[in-house]
Scaffold this active site. Structure first.
Site, mmCIF file in Angstrom:
data_model
loop_
_atom_site.group_PDB
_atom_site.id
_atom_site.type_symbol
_atom_site.label_atom_id
_atom_site.label_comp_id
_atom_site.label_asym_id
_atom_site.label_seq_id
_atom_site.Cartn_x
_atom_site.Cartn_y
_atom_site.Cartn_z
ATOM 1 N N GLU A 1 36.844 44.164 54.158
ATOM 2 C CA GLU A 1 35.976 44.211 53.257
ATOM 3 C C GLU A 1 35.189 42.882 53.633
ATOM 4 O O GLU A 1 34.144 42.755 53.378
ATOM 5 C CB GLU A 1 36.769 43.727 51.765
ATOM 6 C CG GLU A 1 35.796 43.441 50.628
ATOM 7 C CD GLU A 1 36.584 43.189 49.663
ATOM 8 O OE1 GLU A 1 36.359 42.217 48.809
ATOM 9 O OE2 GLU A 1 37.814 43.928 49.136
ATOM 10 N N LYS B 1 47.070 46.057 51.974
ATOM 11 C CA LYS B 1 45.992 45.482 50.975
ATOM 12 C C LYS B 1 45.349 44.475 51.475
ATOM 13 O O LYS B 1 44.248 43.972 51.518
ATOM 14 C CB LYS B 1 46.853 44.871 49.648
ATOM 15 C CG LYS B 1 45.939 44.161 49.015
ATOM 16 C CD LYS B 1 44.540 44.961 48.363
ATOM 17 C CE LYS B 1 43.476 44.051 47.490
ATOM 18 N NZ LYS B 1 43.953 42.983 46.624
#
Length: 485
Positions: free
Chosen positions: A195, A188
C-alpha cells in the site's frame, strides 16, 4: 458461573474505539451472530449499546461478565492498541477463558509478537489467532479483507463468523485461513507495505504530470478517472481523482495545494522493510516509499537544502498526451514490481516460519474490503494458479508481456524525472530492480572480491565448485576450502 441462558453471544469484541465499534456493528448485522461487547471504560460500551439498539449487543462491565456471556467455545476479538495494551488484555482474558476458547488479535500487531503470544497462550490450552483486518473504519463496518492465522481448530469456529462479515469480491468472501501463529499478521503487514508503494507511485505520477504538463489538479483528476477504467482500476486510483478534485472551502484553492507536504506513517511500512532485510529479500519499491515519507517529514533539512543546484534549464514536455501515457505505463510497471517484491517476502516468510500460505488465495482476499483492492489482483491469482512455484511474480506470462510493453515508456519517464530534477524514487528504484533481476551479470562479483580482500570472507567461482580465498597480503595465490571465521 453463567447459566445457559446468560451465555447467549457467539462472538465478543474487546476494545470499542472506532475500529472495534464498527467491527462489532458489522458482526451484529449478520444473521446468526449475537455480539458481546466490552471496553475498559464502560462509558464507551454504554454509548455503543444506546446508539445502536438494533444490534442487540450483550454489554458487560467486567471481563468475567464478558466471558460468562459467551457460548463455548468462547471467541473474542481484541481491537486495542498494539504492544503492551494488547498483552494486558490477552493476559486478562486468559484468566477468565478456558481451554478450547479462542482469543483473536485483530489489531496491527508485529507478527513476531503474534508468534510469541500464540506460543504462550497455547500452553494454557486456549487458541490464539493473530488476524489482519484491512479496510480501515469503513471496511470494519461494511466488510473488510480478513487475514486470520491460528490453528485449524480455531478456524473451524471462527471461519463461519469471519466469512459472514468479510467483504465480497466477485461472489467470494475476502477471507481465508492464512496459516499458523503469525502468518495472518505478516500477510497484513506486507499488504500495508505494498500500500505504501502504491501510494508513493501514484504521488510520483501526479507530480510528474503536473510539473511536466502544467495541468491543474482537477485536470489530473480527470486523467486518474480515465485510468481507473483500464488496467490500473483500483480503490487508490479512484480516490486519487476525488482528492485532486477537492477544493478548499476557506481559500478556494485545490485542497492538495493546501495540505502540508509531510506524510505520516504508523510503522507498518517500516516493519515490512525491516522484515525483508532480515529475510534477505529486496523490496526496494516499498523501501523507497517508506523513505520518501521519512524525507518529506524533515522540513529543516529540506529548507537547508533548498538552495542546492539543480537542472540549469526549466523542464517541459513537448508532447503532453504522450507523456501522460508514458507515466501511466511506468506506473503500471512499477506497481507490478511492488507486488512481485511483496509476494517474494510472503514466500520467504512462509519458508522461514513454516507457514503453508497459498499465494493465489491471498491475492483473492485483497480484491475487496482493503485499501489495495484492485482488478489487477485477479491477474496475480491467475498467475499462481497457473504456476504455484513461480520464482518471481513478474516473470509470469501476463506480467512479462505487460512489462515488455511498458519498458520503453518506463525508461523515458525515469529519464525525464532525472533531467527535470524531480524526485521519483519509487519509479527509478523499481526500474533498477527490474534491470538488476534481468541482468546476465552483476557487479556483486567485485563486491565479493573486495570483501575477500579486507575481511577474508571468501568467494565462489563460476568455473568450479567450492569456496576460495586469495592471499591478498601474501603472494596472492588462491587457496580452496578455507573457513576463515
Amino acid at each position: 458461573m453463567a447459566t445457559a441462558k446468560e451465555a447467549q453471544a457467539n462472538i465478543g469484541v474487546v476494545g470499542l474505539a472506532v475500529m472495534g465499534s464498527n467491527l462489532a456493528r458489522n458482526l451484529a448485522s449478520r444473521a446468526g451472530n449475537t455480539v458481546a461487547v466490552y471496553n475498559r471504560t464502560y462509558e464507551k460500551t454504554d454509548t455503543l449499546v444506546s446508539e445502536h439498539p438494533e444490534a442487540g449487543f450483550v454489554p458487560s462491565k467486567s471481563l468475567q461478565e464478558f466471558a460468562d456471556s459467551l457460548r463455548r467455545p468462547r471467541a473474542a476479538i481484541i481491537m486495542v492498541k498494539a504492544g503492551a495494551p494488547t498483552d494486558a488484555v490477552i493476559n486478562q482474558l486468559v484468566e477468565v477463558f478456558e481451554p478450547g476458547d479462542i482469543i483473536v488479535d485483530g489489531g496491527n500487531a508485529l507478527f513476531t509478537d503474534t508468534i510469541r503470544r500464540e506460543k504462550a497462550v497455547r500452553e494454557t490450552g486456549i487458541n490464539f489467532v493473530g488476524t489482519g483486518i484491512s479496510g480501515g473504519e469503513e471496511g470494519a463496518l461494511k466488510g473488510p479483507s480478513i487475514m486470520p492465522g491460528g490453528s485449524a481448530e480455531a478456524w473451524e469456529t471462527l471461519g463461519p463468523i469471519l466469512t459472514s462479515i468479510a467483504a465480497v469480491a466477485e461472489g467470494e468472501p475476502c477471507v481465508t485461513h492464512v496459516g499458523t501463529d503469525g502468518a495472518g499478521h505478516v500477510v497484513k503487514m506486507i499488504h500495508t507495505g505494498i500500500e505504501y508503494a502504491d501510494m508513493q507511485l501514484i504521488g510520483e505520477a501526479y507530480d510528474l504530470i503536473r510539473r511536466g504538463t502544467g495541468k491543474s489538479p482537477a485536470e489530473i483528476a480527470d486523467i486518474f478517472e480515465e485510468w481507473n477504467r483500464g488496467e490500473l482500476e483500483s480503490y487508490l486510483i479512484e480516490i486519487t481523482a476525488e482528492v485532486l478534485r477537492q477544493v478548499d472551502a476557506e481559500t478556494g484553492r485545490p485542497l492538495v495545494d493546501v495540505i502540508l507536504d509531510q506524510a505520516g506513517a504508523k510503522g507498518t511500512g517500516a516493519w515490512t522493510v525491516q522484515t525483508a532485510l532480515d529475510l534477505g529479500i529486496p523490496v526496494s519499491g516499498i523501501a523507497e516509499a517508506v523513505f520518501a515519507r521519512s524525507l518529506s517529514s524533515k522540513p529543516d533539512q529540506r529548507a537547508a537544502a533548498s538552495g542546492l543546484p539543480g537542472p540549469a534549464e526549466e523542464w517541459t514536455v513537448d508532447d503532453p498526451d504522450g507523456f501522460v501515457e508514458d507515466v501511466r505505463r511506468a506506473l503500471y510497471a512499477s506497481k507490478i514490481v511492488a507486488y512481485s517484491q511483496g509476494f517474494d517476502e510472503i514466500v520467504a516468510g512462509a519458508e522461514q516460519y513454516g507457514w503453508d500460505i497459498k499465494k493465489g488465495e491471498i491475492a483473492k482476499i485483497w480484491r475487496g474490503g482493503c485499501i489495495i483492492r484492485a482488478q489487477f489482483l485477479n491477474r496475480i491469482t491467475d498467475a499462481y494458479e497457473e504456476n504455484s512455484g513461480l520464482v518471481a511474480l513478474l516473470t509470469a506470462p501476463y506480467f512479462r508481456e505487460a512489462l515488455t510493453g511498458a519498458e520503453p515508456a518506463w525508461r523515458r519517464v525515469v529519464i525525464a524525472a532525472v533531467q527535470g530534477g524531480i524526485p521519483a524514487p519509487a519509479f527509478s528504484s523499481s526500474l533498477a530492480y527490474y534491470d538488476g533481476l534481468r541482468a546476465d551479470r552483476l557487479p556483486a562479483a567485485l563486491t565479493q572480491g573486495l570483501r575477500d580482500f579486507f575481511g577474508a570472507h571468501t568467494y565462489k567461482r563460476i568455473d568450479k565448485e567450492g569456496t576460495f580465498h586469495t592471499l591478498w597480503s601474501g603472494d596472492r595465490t588462491e587457496i580452496e576450502g578455507v573457513d576463515t571465521h
